[in-house]
Design a protein around this motif. Structure first.
Motif, PDB file in Angstrom:
ATOM      1  N   MET A   1      -1.386   8.033 -10.555  1.00 39.83           N
ATOM      2  CA  MET A   1      -0.081   7.700 -10.189  1.00 39.83           C
ATOM      3  C   MET A   1       0.932   8.721 -10.250  1.00 39.83           C
ATOM      4  O   MET A   1       1.838   8.708  -9.384  1.00 39.83           O
ATOM      5  CB  MET A   1       0.255   6.496 -11.324  1.00 39.83           C
TER       6      MET A   1
ATOM      7  N   ASP B   1       0.840  -1.299   0.121  1.00 39.37           N
ATOM      8  CA  ASP B   1       0.052   0.067   0.111  1.00 39.37           C
ATOM      9  C   ASP B   1       0.936   1.067  -0.039  1.00 39.37           C
ATOM     10  O   ASP B   1       0.601   2.343  -0.752  1.00 39.37           O
ATOM     11  CB  ASP B   1      -0.927   0.093   1.214  1.00 39.37           C
ATOM     12  N   ALA B   2       1.809   1.040   0.741  1.00 37.44           N
ATOM     13  CA  ALA B   2       2.846   2.267   1.063  1.00 37.44           C
ATOM     14  C   ALA B   2       3.254   2.723  -0.414  1.00 37.44           C
ATOM     15  O   ALA B   2       3.411   3.730  -0.840  1.00 37.44           O
ATOM     16  CB  ALA B   2       3.797   2.104   2.071  1.00 37.44           C
ATOM     17  N   ILE B   3       3.830   1.627  -1.184  1.00 36.28           N
ATOM     18  CA  ILE B   3       4.560   2.121  -2.384  1.00 36.28           C
ATOM     19  C   ILE B   3       3.416   2.389  -3.458  1.00 36.28           C
ATOM     20  O   ILE B   3       3.811   3.007  -4.363  1.00 36.28           O
ATOM     21  CB  ILE B   3       5.385   0.868  -2.799  1.00 36.28           C
ATOM     22  N   LYS B   4       2.559   1.872  -3.250  1.00 35.90           N
ATOM     23  CA  LYS B   4       1.251   2.337  -4.233  1.00 35.90           C
ATOM     24  C   LYS B   4       0.993   3.831  -4.202  1.00 35.90           C
ATOM     25  O   LYS B   4       0.813   4.495  -4.738  1.00 35.90           O
ATOM     26  CB  LYS B   4       0.137   1.528  -3.846  1.00 35.90           C
ATOM     27  N   ALA B   5       0.971   4.024  -2.713  1.00 39.43           N
ATOM     28  CA  ALA B   5       0.453   5.480  -2.292  1.00 39.43           C
ATOM     29  C   ALA B   5       1.859   6.630  -2.842  1.00 39.43           C
ATOM     30  O   ALA B   5       1.831   7.793  -2.710  1.00 39.43           O
ATOM     31  CB  ALA B   5       0.734   5.809  -0.780  1.00 39.43           C
ATOM     32  N   MET B   6       3.013   5.899  -3.157  1.00 41.73           N
ATOM     33  CA  MET B   6       3.942   6.549  -3.629  1.00 41.73           C
ATOM     34  C   MET B   6       3.951   6.599  -5.240  1.00 41.73           C
ATOM     35  O   MET B   6       4.718   7.459  -5.963  1.00 41.73           O
ATOM     36  CB  MET B   6       5.243   6.215  -3.484  1.00 41.73           C
ATOM     37  N   GLY B   7       3.124   6.199  -5.618  1.00 38.11           N
ATOM     38  CA  GLY B   7       2.632   6.039  -7.116  1.00 38.11           C
ATOM     39  C   GLY B   7       3.542   5.314  -8.085  1.00 38.11           C
ATOM     40  O   GLY B   7       3.549   5.629  -9.451  1.00 38.11           O
ATOM     41  N   ALA B   8       3.685   4.125  -7.530  1.00 37.37           N
ATOM     42  CA  ALA B   8       4.483   3.354  -8.222  1.00 37.37           C
ATOM     43  C   ALA B   8       3.586   2.317  -9.079  1.00 37.37           C
ATOM     44  O   ALA B   8       2.434   2.190  -8.951  1.00 37.37           O
ATOM     45  CB  ALA B   8       5.109   2.208  -7.307  1.00 37.37           C
ATOM     46  N   ARG B   9       4.128   2.005 -10.389  1.00 38.84           N
ATOM     47  CA  ARG B   9       3.385   1.132 -11.296  1.00 38.84           C
ATOM     48  C   ARG B   9       3.340  -0.258 -10.922  1.00 38.84           C
ATOM     49  O   ARG B   9       4.013  -0.882 -10.290  1.00 38.84           O
ATOM     50  CB  ARG B   9       3.784   1.305 -12.759  1.00 38.84           C
TER      51      ARG B   9
ATOM     52  N   PHE C   1       1.932   5.749   6.635  1.00 43.17           N
ATOM     53  CA  PHE C   1       1.031   4.741   7.243  1.00 43.17           C
ATOM     54  C   PHE C   1       1.436   4.339   8.622  1.00 43.17           C
ATOM     55  O   PHE C   1       2.265   4.924   9.372  1.00 43.17           O
ATOM     56  CB  PHE C   1       1.263   3.230   6.569  1.00 43.17           C
TER      57      PHE C   1
ATOM     58  N   ARG D   1       0.174  10.687  -6.806  1.00 38.66           N
ATOM     59  CA  ARG D   1       0.292   9.804  -5.620  1.00 38.66           C
ATOM     60  C   ARG D   1       1.897   9.941  -5.303  1.00 38.66           C
ATOM     61  O   ARG D   1       2.683   9.570  -6.354  1.00 38.66           O
ATOM     62  CB  ARG D   1       0.192   8.564  -5.777  1.00 38.66           C
TER      63      ARG D   1
ATOM     64  N   LEU E   1      -7.050   4.541  -3.547  1.00 40.39           N
ATOM     65  CA  LEU E   1      -6.368   3.294  -2.923  1.00 40.39           C
ATOM     66  C   LEU E   1      -7.161   2.162  -2.528  1.00 40.39           C
ATOM     67  O   LEU E   1      -6.375   1.177  -1.990  1.00 40.39           O
ATOM     68  CB  LEU E   1      -5.018   3.649  -1.979  1.00 40.39           C
TER      69      LEU E   1
END
Lengths: 300, 341
Positions: free
Chosen positions: B91, A194-202, B102, B94, B62
Motif C-alpha cells: 500500500m 481499482d484506481a484508488i487502490k492503485a494509489m495505495g488507499a486502505r 487506467f 502503490r 491488484l
C-alpha cells in the motif's frame, strides 16, 4: 443526498459548470416537486412531524387525564374527536401518540439501517466467507415473518418502547444489509475503485469515502419506506400488548383499547386507525417519489 | 544482456499469473520477462486477452484474489521483490513509488468527489499534509497537466469534464506523489484521436520533467513508435519478442510481430484490395496449443513449433525473441506444416 442527482446529470451536459452541488440539488428538487403524490406524502409527513413536535402546545387536554363522567363521548366541539372509555380526549392522545410512533419509526429505521449498512458493505466488499456468514444470518432473519421476530425479541427483552425500537430495528437489518451488499458488489467492480487502490488507499478509506456515498440512494429510499412499516409493526406490537404500555398514548394501544367498544363507540378505534393509515401512506408516497427523483432513468 | 541491472528500475522475471475459474485454470500471464530502465519507456503490445493488463495488475498486486493469483516469478522494483512485500508495504508503494493510469477516464474517477478532492486524497494517503496544503498541491497538479483555470476545475465533479480533461485529472492523481514508475494501461484508447496525441505528449513531457519511468500498455503500434524505448510484444500470456523500438519497426523477428506490423494500414501507399490480416484467431485460453501458441496461425510453422514451446532467446543483435526460426534447430526441421484451424 447530493451524490445522487449527479448520476442523473452525469450524462446530460459536461459543460455545466459553476456550483455543481447546488445545480444537482436543484434538479433533484424539481423532479420531486413535479411528482404530486410525493408532494402529498411530504406534506403529510411534515404536518405529522410538526404535530408531534408541538403536541404539548396543540393538545387541548392532558392525554392521560381521565374524566370518567365524560367517557365514550362522540366527537363534539368540546372533544373534537370524542373521548375514550376512560374519558380521555382522543385528539390529545393522538397528538401525543404521534411523538411515540414517529420516534419509534425513525429511530428503529436509523438503528436498523446503520447496522445493516455496515454489515452489507463489509459483506459486499470483503466477499468470501465474511459475505457468506453475514448473508446466511440475514437469510435466517428474513425467514421469520417480521412481526413474529419482533414479538419474539420483545418477549425476551420485555415490553417497553425502547425494546420495540430494538425489535423493529433488528428486523430492518437484513433488508438493508442485502440492498447495500448488492450495490457494493456493483460499485466495487468499477474502475475508480481499482484506481484508488492503485494509489495505495486502505480498505476503510475505500469503503467510507468511495463506496458508501455511491450506494446511499437506494438506502435513503428504503429508509423512508421502512419508517412506514416500522410504525405499523410498532403499533401492532402495542396492539398485542407487547409494546408501549398504557396509559402512555400510543396509536396501537389506543386501537387495542377501543376494540371492546367498536359497536358502541367506533370513533375510539376509527381515529387511531385513520391516523396510522395516513402516516404510513404519507411515508410511502414520499418514499416512492424519492425513488423516482433519485433514479437517473426516470427523466421526463 | 543488453540491459544492465543497475539501471533498471523494474525487472519482471518469469511472472506467471493464473485465474482459477470453474472451467479450469487460465494462464493469463505465462512466463513474462522484461525490465524497465530508469527514466525510460517500455511498451507492452498485444491484442486483447494477451495478458498485458494482467501483467500490470500483477506488478501492483491488484488482482482479484483468490480467483487471480500470481503463481511464480519475481517483480524486482529498485532491488526488492514486490511479490515478497506485505500488504501494508504494498500500500505504501502503490501510488507513491508506482502508480497507474487506467484506460477509461469516464469511470476511473469517483463521481461523488470533486477532482481536487480526489487529487488531494491521493496526496494525503502518502504525505502528511493538511487539507489546505493538499488542496493547493492538487490545484498545482491540475495546472501541471495543462488544465486551464485549475482553481475552478478543482471544485468540479468528474461528470463536468470532458474525457480528455478527465484523463488529465487521472494523470495528475497518478503523478501527485512523484512516483518513480508510472504504468499507463491503454491511456488513450478511450479518447478521440486529437485528444490522444495531446495526452501522449503530456505524458511524455511530464515523464521527461519528472524523470519517471514509464510502462505503457497498448495495442496501438503508433503509440509505441511515438513513446517507447523498448517494446515487449505479448501473445497468449507470453512475451514473444522483446527489443528496441527501432528494431521492432525496422527488423521485426517474430512472425506475430511481423504480422502485426503488416496489418497496420498504411496511409502513404495506395494499396488496392483488403488489409493484411493474421489468419486464424487467438486460441482459447483454456486450451492452449502445446507448442508455440502462435504456431496454428504462423505461416512458417514447422513440426517443432506445434510440438515444443521455444524459449525467449537472445538473437545476435541483442534482441530477444521466442521463436524456433532464430535457433539452430530450425534448419534441421522439415518443411512448414500449416495447421490452421
Amino acid at each position: 443526498m447530493d451524490h445522487q442527482p449527479q448520476l442523473e446529470t452525469m450524462a446530460v451536459n459536461p459543460a455545466r459548470v459553476g456550483n455543481s452541488k447546488a445545480i444537482r440539488m436543484k434538479s433533484f428538487y424539481k423532479k420531486l416537486a413535479k411528482n404530486k403524490a410525493a408532494m402529498v406524502g411530504a406534506f403529510i409527513v411534515i404536518v405529522f412531524s410538526l404535530l408531534a413536535i408541538f403536541a404539548p402546545l396543540l393538545a387541548p387536554y392532558d392525554p392521560t387525564e381521565m374524566q370518567l363522567s365524560k367517557k365514550l363521548e362522540t366527537p363534539s366541539s368540546e372533544h373534537w374527536l370524542g373521548t375514550d372509555d376512560k374519558g380521555r380526549d382522543i385528539l390529545s392522545r393522538l397528538l401525543y401518540g404521534s411523538r411515540i410512533s414517529l420516534t419509534v419509526g425513525i429511530l428503529s429505521t436509523l438503528l436498523g439501517a446503520l447496522t445493516g449498512i455496515i454489515l452489507g458493505v463489509v459483506a459486499g466488499y470483503y466477499g468470501r466467507w465474511v459475505d457468506s456468514l453475514i448473508m446466511r444470518i440475514c437469510d435466517v432473519l428474513l425467514a421469520f415473518p417480521g412481526i413474529l421476530l419482533a414479538l419474539a425479541i420483545v418477549s425476551v427483552l420485555g415490553a417497553s418502547t425502547t425494546n420495540v425500537i430494538i425489535a423493529v430495528a433488528f428486523y430492518a437489518i437484513p433488508t438493508f444489509a442485502r440492498i447495500v451488499r448488492g450495490s457494493t458488489l456493483t460499485v466495487k467492480k468499477l474502475e475508480y475503485i481499482d484506481a484508488i487502490k492503485a494509489m495505495g488507499a486502505r480498505d476503510t478509506r475505500i469503503i467510507i469515502k468511495h463506496i458508501l456515498p455511491n450506494v446511499l440512494s437506494p438506502i435513503i429510499v428504503q429508509s423512508t419506506l421502512y419508517i412506514a412499516s416500522a410504525i405499523i409493526t410498532a403499533s401492532a406490537l402495542s396492539f398485542l400488548g407487547m409494546g408501549t404500555k398504557p396509559p402512555t398514548p400510543e396509536w396501537g394501544t389506543m386501537l387495542a383499547q377501543g376494540r371492546s367498544y367498536v359497536a358502541q363507540a367506533p370513533h375510539i378505534t376509527l381515529f387511531p386507525g385513520l391516523v396510522i393509515l395516513l402516516v404510513v401512506v404519507g411515508f410511502n408516497l414520499f418514499g416512492d417519489g424519492l425513488r423516482d427523483a433519485l433514479d437517473p432513468k426516470t427523466k421526463k | 544482456m543488453s540491459l544492465t541491472k543497475e539501471e533498471s528500475i523494474l525487472e519482471v522475471r518469469n511472472l506467471r499469473t493464473s485465474f482459477f475459474t470453474d472451467e479450469g485454470e487460465v494462464k493469463a500471464v505465462d512466463g513474462v520477462d522484461f525490465s524497465i530502465e530508469k527514466g525510460k519507456t517500455l511498451g507492452i503490445v498485444g491484442e486483447s486477452g494477451s495478458g498485458k493488463s494482467i501483467t500490470s495488475l500483477s506488478i501492483l498486486r491488484l488482482l482479484q484474489e483468490p480467483v487471480g493469483r500470481i503463481k511464480e516469478g519475481e517483480v524486482i522494483f529498485k532491488g526488492e521483490d514486490l511479490l515478497k512485500k506485505s500488504k501494508k508495504q504494498m500500500m505504501a508503494i502503490r501510488g507513491n513509488n508506482i502508480s497507474m493510469i487506467f484506460q477509461e477516464p469516464m469511470t476511473s474517477l469517483n463521481p461523488t468527489l470533486t477532482c481536487g478532492e480526489q487529487i488531494a486524497e491521493s496526496i494525503r494517503i502518502h504525505q502528511k499534509l493538511n487539507k489546505k496544503k493538499a488542496w493547493e498541491k492538487s490545484v498545482e497538479m491540475l495546472k501541471l497537466v495543462g488544465i486551464p483555470s485549475p482553481e475552478k476545475r478543482a471544485k468540479q465533479y468528474p461528470f463536468e469534464l470532458s474525457g480528455g480533461m478527465r484523463q488529465r485529472v487521472m494523470i495528475a492523481i497518478s503523478l501527485a506523489c512523484n512516483p518513480e514508475l508510472l504504468i499507463a494501461d491503454e491511456p488513450t484508447t478511450a479518447l478521440d484521436v486529437t485528444i490522444q496525441a495531446q495526452i501522449l505528449e503530456l505524458i511524455k513531457k511530464l515523464q521527461e520533467d519528472m524523470g519517471t519511468s514509464l510502462m505503457i500498455i497498448t495495442h496501438d503500434l503508433g503509440v509505441v513508435a511515438e513513446m517507447c524505448d523498448k517494446v515487449a510484444v505479448m501473445y497468449c500470456g507470453k512475451v514473444v519478442e522483446y527489443a528496441d523500438v527501432k528494431t521492432v519497426f525496422t527488423d521485426p523477428k517474430h512472425p506475430y510481430t511481423i504480422g502485426l506490423l503488416n496489418s497496420v494500414p498504411k496511409h502513404d501507399e495506395d494499396v488496392e484490395g483488403d488489409l493484411a490480416i493474421i489468419t486464424g484467431s487467438v486460441p482459447s485460453p483454456f486450451n492452449l496449443p502445446s507448442g508455440c501458441s502462435f504456431a496454428p496461425r504462423c505461416p512458417s510453422a514447422k513440426e517443432i513449433c506445434h510440438a515444443t514451446l521455444p524459449e525467449l532467446a537472445e538473437t545476435s543483435d541483442g534482441d530477444k525473441v521466442r521463436c524456433w526460426i532464430y535457433t539452430d534447430q530450425w534448419e534441421k526441421e522439415g518443411e512448414a506444416v500449416s495447421r490452421h484451424e
